[in-house]
Design a protein around this motif. Structure first.
Motif, PDB file in Angstrom:
ATOM      1  N   LEU A  77       0.399  -1.361   0.070  1.00 29.01           N
ATOM      2  CA  LEU A  77      -0.195  -0.156  -0.211  1.00 29.01           C
ATOM      3  C   LEU A  77       0.294   1.100  -0.224  1.00 29.01           C
ATOM      4  CD1 LEU A  77      -2.596  -1.071   2.910  1.00 29.01           C
ATOM      5  CD2 LEU A  77      -2.604  -1.242   0.053  1.00 29.01           C
ATOM      6  N   ASN A  78       2.404   1.097  -0.542  1.00 31.89           N
ATOM      7  CA  ASN A  78       3.275   2.342  -1.045  1.00 31.89           C
ATOM      8  C   ASN A  78       3.232   2.998   1.037  1.00 31.89           C
ATOM      9  OD1 ASN A  78       3.535   1.983  -3.141  1.00 31.89           O
ATOM     10  ND2 ASN A  78       1.453   2.266  -4.098  1.00 31.89           N
ATOM     11  N   GLY A  79       3.786   2.152   1.568  1.00 32.00           N
ATOM     12  CA  GLY A  79       3.589   2.563   2.761  1.00 32.00           C
ATOM     13  C   GLY A  79       2.604   3.431   4.070  1.00 32.00           C
ATOM     14  N   GLU A  80       1.249   2.900   2.990  1.00 31.34           N
ATOM     15  CA  GLU A  80       0.235   3.278   4.210  1.00 31.34           C
ATOM     16  C   GLU A  80      -0.313   2.281   4.772  1.00 31.34           C
ATOM     17  OE1 GLU A  80      -3.807   3.508   1.137  1.00 31.34           O
ATOM     18  OE2 GLU A  80      -2.778   5.749   0.575  1.00 31.34           O
ATOM     19  N   PRO A  81      -0.873   3.012   6.387  1.00 33.85           N
ATOM     20  CA  PRO A  81      -1.678   3.946   6.333  1.00 33.85           C
ATOM     21  C   PRO A  81      -0.649   4.512   7.191  1.00 33.85           C
ATOM     22  CG  PRO A  81      -2.369   2.239   7.946  1.00 33.85           C
ATOM     23  CD  PRO A  81      -1.489   1.592   6.994  1.00 33.85           C
ATOM     24  N   GLY A  82       0.994   4.207   7.642  1.00 34.71           N
ATOM     25  CA  GLY A  82       1.745   4.987   7.861  1.00 34.71           C
ATOM     26  C   GLY A  82       1.371   6.408   8.675  1.00 34.71           C
ATOM     27  N   VAL A  83       1.248   7.751   9.022  1.00 30.44           N
ATOM     28  CA  VAL A  83       1.172   8.603  10.026  1.00 30.44           C
ATOM     29  C   VAL A  83      -0.012   8.458   9.901  1.00 30.44           C
ATOM     30  CG1 VAL A  83       3.019   9.450   9.215  1.00 30.44           C
ATOM     31  CG2 VAL A  83       1.084  10.615   8.375  1.00 30.44           C
ATOM     32  N   TYR A  84      -1.223   8.186   9.355  1.00 29.70           N
ATOM     33  CA  TYR A  84      -2.287   8.042   8.881  1.00 29.70           C
ATOM     34  C   TYR A  84      -3.073   6.837   9.911  1.00 29.70           C
ATOM     35  CZ  TYR A  84      -1.661  11.807   5.915  1.00 29.70           C
ATOM     36  OH  TYR A  84      -0.961  13.496   5.498  1.00 29.70           O
ATOM     37  N   SER A  85      -2.258   5.914  10.356  1.00 26.74           N
ATOM     38  CA  SER A  85      -2.424   4.725  11.160  1.00 26.74           C
ATOM     39  C   SER A  85      -4.202   5.112  11.933  1.00 26.74           C
ATOM     40  CB  SER A  85      -1.399   4.584  12.098  1.00 26.74           C
ATOM     41  OG  SER A  85      -0.702   3.828  10.846  1.00 26.74           O
ATOM     42  N   ALA A  86      -4.302   5.945  12.203  1.00 26.36           N
ATOM     43  CA  ALA A  86      -4.939   5.982  13.992  1.00 26.36           C
ATOM     44  C   ALA A  86      -6.392   6.195  13.565  1.00 26.36           C
ATOM     45  CB  ALA A  86      -4.724   7.094  15.297  1.00 26.36           C
ATOM     46  N   ARG A  87      -6.057   6.589  12.512  1.00 25.91           N
ATOM     47  CA  ARG A  87      -7.186   7.318  11.774  1.00 25.91           C
ATOM     48  C   ARG A  87      -7.788   7.550  10.282  1.00 25.91           C
ATOM     49  NH1 ARG A  87      -3.978  11.443  13.055  1.00 25.91           N
ATOM     50  NH2 ARG A  87      -2.896  13.055  11.309  1.00 25.91           N
ATOM     51  N   TYR A  88      -7.431   5.986  10.268  1.00 26.29           N
ATOM     52  CA  TYR A  88      -6.623   5.178   8.446  1.00 26.29           C
ATOM     53  C   TYR A  88      -8.155   5.844   7.501  1.00 26.29           C
ATOM     54  CZ  TYR A  88      -5.071   2.896   4.534  1.00 26.29           C
ATOM     55  OH  TYR A  88      -4.502   2.676   3.198  1.00 26.29           O
ATOM     56  N   SER A  89      -9.648   5.181   8.135  1.00 28.60           N
ATOM     57  CA  SER A  89     -10.257   5.386   8.162  1.00 28.60           C
ATOM     58  C   SER A  89     -11.387   6.847   7.679  1.00 28.60           C
ATOM     59  CB  SER A  89     -11.749   4.246   8.530  1.00 28.60           C
ATOM     60  OG  SER A  89     -11.863   4.301   9.771  1.00 28.60           O
ATOM     61  N   GLY A  90     -11.108   7.543   7.791  1.00 29.24           N
ATOM     62  CA  GLY A  90     -11.676   8.571   8.711  1.00 29.24           C
ATOM     63  C   GLY A  90     -12.284   9.010   9.911  1.00 29.24           C
ATOM     64  N   ASP A  99     -10.652  -3.126   8.691  1.00 25.15           N
ATOM     65  CA  ASP A  99     -11.071  -3.547   7.755  1.00 25.15           C
ATOM     66  C   ASP A  99     -10.690  -2.915   6.028  1.00 25.15           C
ATOM     67  OD1 ASP A  99     -12.862  -4.868   9.229  1.00 25.15           O
ATOM     68  OD2 ASP A  99     -14.478  -3.874   9.711  1.00 25.15           O
ATOM     69  N   LEU A 100     -10.457  -1.008   6.770  1.00 27.03           N
ATOM     70  CA  LEU A 100     -10.294  -0.736   5.368  1.00 27.03           C
ATOM     71  C   LEU A 100      -8.381  -1.132   4.784  1.00 27.03           C
ATOM     72  CD1 LEU A 100     -10.306   1.246   3.524  1.00 27.03           C
ATOM     73  CD2 LEU A 100      -9.104   2.939   4.824  1.00 27.03           C
ATOM     74  N   VAL A 101      -7.854  -1.942   5.577  1.00 24.58           N
ATOM     75  CA  VAL A 101      -6.798  -1.953   6.075  1.00 24.58           C
ATOM     76  C   VAL A 101      -6.443  -3.096   4.692  1.00 24.58           C
ATOM     77  CG1 VAL A 101      -4.627  -3.607   6.176  1.00 24.58           C
ATOM     78  CG2 VAL A 101      -4.888  -0.819   6.994  1.00 24.58           C
TER      79      VAL A 101
END
Length: 191
Positions: A77-90, A99-101
């Motif tokens: 996923l090109n390094g995702e969720p990365g710095v957005y890990s805690a709020r990856y799904s919004g 679930d999104l991962v």
């Protein structure tokens, strides 16, 4: 005894850090200093986010402190969720984030990933950084009930259990946070 404020109110993180550091230092949470502020995390790297936390506490309270930023980086996923890990799904709903991962990975055979932590320490008018990471694989379904975050879908290399299936002691011996906190503790012992 040296007192440090850990820029978190996350009970899981606080418990992990206190278990790793032991009685060598007094680790206080944001609650302990009556800070209920929502400290910004607007950086594009773990380092920037960790430093934002320490800068905030130093500027507002003038205390010795450390902050961390951690996340999951998935190669496919090109390094995702990365710095957005805690709020990856919004949202901060970890079930939705997991679930999104799993949805984005689908049946991709490349499941390699890593958990990464960067700690920013402010002590004696100086900023220091400590990093820890652990390589592993993302599995296709949740396993285990312990831990938090993405622990139920992450198996560290060399193991056949997820972080969520490990005891706190097992996880704290090998986790990304344990590695970074271990480096922090070693540094502090020289002060």
């Amino acid at each position: 005894m040296l007192e440090l404020v850990f820029a978190t109110n996350n009970a899981h993180k606080l418990e992990e850090v206190r278990a790793i550091v032991g009685d060598a230092f007094v680790i206080k949470s944001l609650n302990d200093i009556d800070c209920q502020d929502d400290i910004p995390e607007t950086g594009e790297t773990f380092e920037e986010n960790a430093q934002q936390k320490t800068d905030y506490l130093v500027n507002k309270y003038g205390l010795y402190c450390f902050g961390d930023d951690s996340g999951l980086e998935i190669d496919a996923l090109n390094g995702e969720p990365g710095v957005y890990s805690a709020r990856y799904s919004g949202s901060r709903d970890m079930e939705k984030n997991i679930d999104l991962v799993l949805e984005k990975l689908g049946d991709n055979p490349n499941r390699s990933a890593r958990f990464k932590t960067v700690i920013s320490l402010y002590l004696n008018e100086q900023q220091h950084f400590f990093e820890g990471s652990i390589e592993g694989q993302i599995i296709k379904e949740r396993r285990g009930v312990d831990g938090f975050g993405y622990d139920p879908i992450f198996i560290p290399d060399g193991y056949n259990t997820t972080f969520a299936e490990m005891s706190a002691q097992e996880k704290n011996a090998i986790s990304h946070r344990a590695i970074a906190v271990g480096k922090l503790a070693q540094y502090l012992k020289t002060k």
